[in-house]
Write an enzyme that holds these catalytic residues in place. Structure first.
Site, PDB file in Angstrom:
ATOM      1  N   ARG A  18      11.187 -11.937 -21.169  1.00  0.00           N
ATOM      2  CA  ARG A  18      11.785 -10.681 -21.609  1.00  0.00           C
ATOM      3  C   ARG A  18      11.602 -10.511 -23.107  1.00  0.00           C
ATOM      4  O   ARG A  18      11.442 -11.472 -23.851  1.00  0.00           O
ATOM      5  CB  ARG A  18      13.285 -10.642 -21.247  1.00  0.00           C
ATOM      6  CG  ARG A  18      13.527 -10.648 -19.739  1.00  0.00           C
ATOM      7  CD  ARG A  18      13.007  -9.356 -19.117  1.00  0.00           C
ATOM      8  NE  ARG A  18      13.055  -9.346 -17.667  1.00  0.00           N
ATOM      9  CZ  ARG A  18      11.990  -9.432 -16.866  1.00  0.00           C
ATOM     10  NH1 ARG A  18      10.785  -9.602 -17.379  1.00  0.00           N
ATOM     11  NH2 ARG A  18      12.111  -9.360 -15.564  1.00  0.00           N
ATOM     12  N   CYS A  19      11.648  -9.254 -23.523  1.00  0.00           N
ATOM     13  CA  CYS A  19      11.479  -8.873 -24.920  1.00  0.00           C
ATOM     14  C   CYS A  19      12.386  -9.742 -25.804  1.00  0.00           C
ATOM     15  O   CYS A  19      13.548  -9.950 -25.457  1.00  0.00           O
ATOM     16  CB  CYS A  19      11.845  -7.394 -25.065  1.00  0.00           C
ATOM     17  SG  CYS A  19      11.603  -6.736 -26.709  1.00  0.00           S
ATOM     18  N   PRO A  20      11.854 -10.283 -26.885  1.00  0.00           N
ATOM     19  CA  PRO A  20      10.544 -10.048 -27.503  1.00  0.00           C
ATOM     20  C   PRO A  20       9.488 -11.094 -27.145  1.00  0.00           C
ATOM     21  O   PRO A  20       8.411 -11.103 -27.730  1.00  0.00           O
ATOM     22  CB  PRO A  20      10.858 -10.120 -28.988  1.00  0.00           C
ATOM     23  CG  PRO A  20      11.897 -11.209 -29.064  1.00  0.00           C
ATOM     24  CD  PRO A  20      12.739 -11.024 -27.798  1.00  0.00           C
ATOM     25  N   ASP A  45       8.144  -7.277 -17.590  1.00  0.00           N
ATOM     26  CA  ASP A  45       9.217  -6.720 -18.412  1.00  0.00           C
ATOM     27  C   ASP A  45       8.899  -5.252 -18.701  1.00  0.00           C
ATOM     28  O   ASP A  45       7.857  -4.958 -19.289  1.00  0.00           O
ATOM     29  CB  ASP A  45       9.334  -7.497 -19.722  1.00  0.00           C
ATOM     30  CG  ASP A  45      10.438  -6.989 -20.624  1.00  0.00           C
ATOM     31  OD1 ASP A  45      11.171  -6.055 -20.239  1.00  0.00           O
ATOM     32  OD2 ASP A  45      10.570  -7.522 -21.747  1.00  0.00           O
TER      33      ASP A  45
END
Length: 81
Positions: A18-20, A45
């Site tokens: 997931r981000c980042p 994502d």
């Protein structure tokens, strides 16, 4: 368009991240690649639909192709410099 994804120079599996994290991994991988080589990114994502094209614009790399209609998302970028 799928043929574009069949022969990348490098592949990055970012599934489950997931981000980042996906963009951080892309940046790290691209740094080690010679100019002109391609990287296939496979991700799930939803933030990558914004982040990967944004990374390419900001870092001036070419976004050769993207498939984001269904999971997993796929992006093909070419290192420009």
């Amino acid at each position: 368009m799928s043929e574009l994804f069949s022969t990348p120079d490098h592949t990055l599996d970012a599934l489950g991240l997931r981000c980042p994290e996906p963009v951080m991994m892309v940046r790290k991988t691209v740094r080690t690649m010679p100019v002109g080589e391609t990287l296939l990114i496979i991700a799930d994502d939803p933030a990558t639909t914004r982040d990967i094209p944004g990374f390419c614009r900001f870092m001036e790399h070419e976004l050769v192709a993207q498939e984001t209609e269904a999971l997993p998302y796929r992006y093909l970028i070419r290192k420009s410099h």
